[in-house]
Write a protein that holds these residues in place. Structure first.
Motif: not given
Length: 198
Positions: A86-89, A76-81, A136-137, A131-133
């Motif tokens: 992708v979303l942050g970029g 779950k952590a890797v998937l959110a990362c 946090v994710g 990186k920031n997103f």
């Protein structure tokens, strides 16, 4: 005694079996209604496989192992990362695209930036946001999974606690006050999202 009562003994004896049969039938009918529509109605397992009449396929050891891996906190952590990256970029590139100061050189404000400089600035901003997103994710998802495993419940409180931990850790880099504000802000935002989704 039977003559003085005005009712023949034969009729009195013949009416008692009929009345008892009516009472027994009424009693049995009430019991049936209680079991069909009353409080004593048994609760059935609404399993989709049972309702559809199809047997549940047997799961192999590999399938069980994959399910356990996908339900783990690490996955779950890797998937959110990855999703946060992708979303942050994408968000960073979008904000750089609408920013009029992209590629702006403060030493020479009259010079028009080239396309290469604009793309370079957009890439740098997109990477920074990604990186920031991603951080946090990953932090939010991992802490939420750990809290959910510890509490043994899946409700809105897990997201609120996780938001507080994530916001506090990020804010503490700028001081105690920023950490407290970050904890409260992330917790309130998580509570609002959970309320909207649930």
């Amino acid at each position: 005694m039977a003559a003085s009562s005005g009712v023949p003994a034969s009729s009195a004896q013949g009416s008692s079996p009929t009345s008892s049969n009516v009472d027994v039938q009424h009693f049995q009918y009430s019991m049936i209604l209680d079991h069909l529509i009353g409080d004593r109605k048994p609760i059935k397992d609404l399993n989709p496989a049972v309702m559809a009449g199809l047997p549940v396929p047997y799961k192999s050891d590999e399938q069980k192992m994959i399910e356990r891996a996908m339900e783990s906190c690490t996955f779950k952590a890797v998937l959110a990362c990855v999703g946060g990256f992708v979303l942050g970029g994408a968000f960073g590139v979008f904000t750089a695209g609408i920013d009029t100061n992209v590629g702006f050189d403060p030493k020479d404000p009259m010079r028009t930036p080239t396309a290469r400089e604009v793309l370079k600035d957009m890439g740098q901003r997109g990477m920074s946001y990604a990186k920031n997103f991603a951080i946090v994710g990953a932090m939010f998802s991992c802490t939420e999974c750990v809290i959910e495993s510890y509490r043994g419940q899946s409700d809105w409180k897990n997201a609120v606690y996780s938001g507080c931990v994530t916001g506090g850790v990020i804010g503490f880099r700028a001081g105690l006050k920023a950490g407290v504000l970050g904890c409260g802000g992330f917790a309130a935002f998580s509570a609002a999202i959970e309320y909207y989704l649930r």
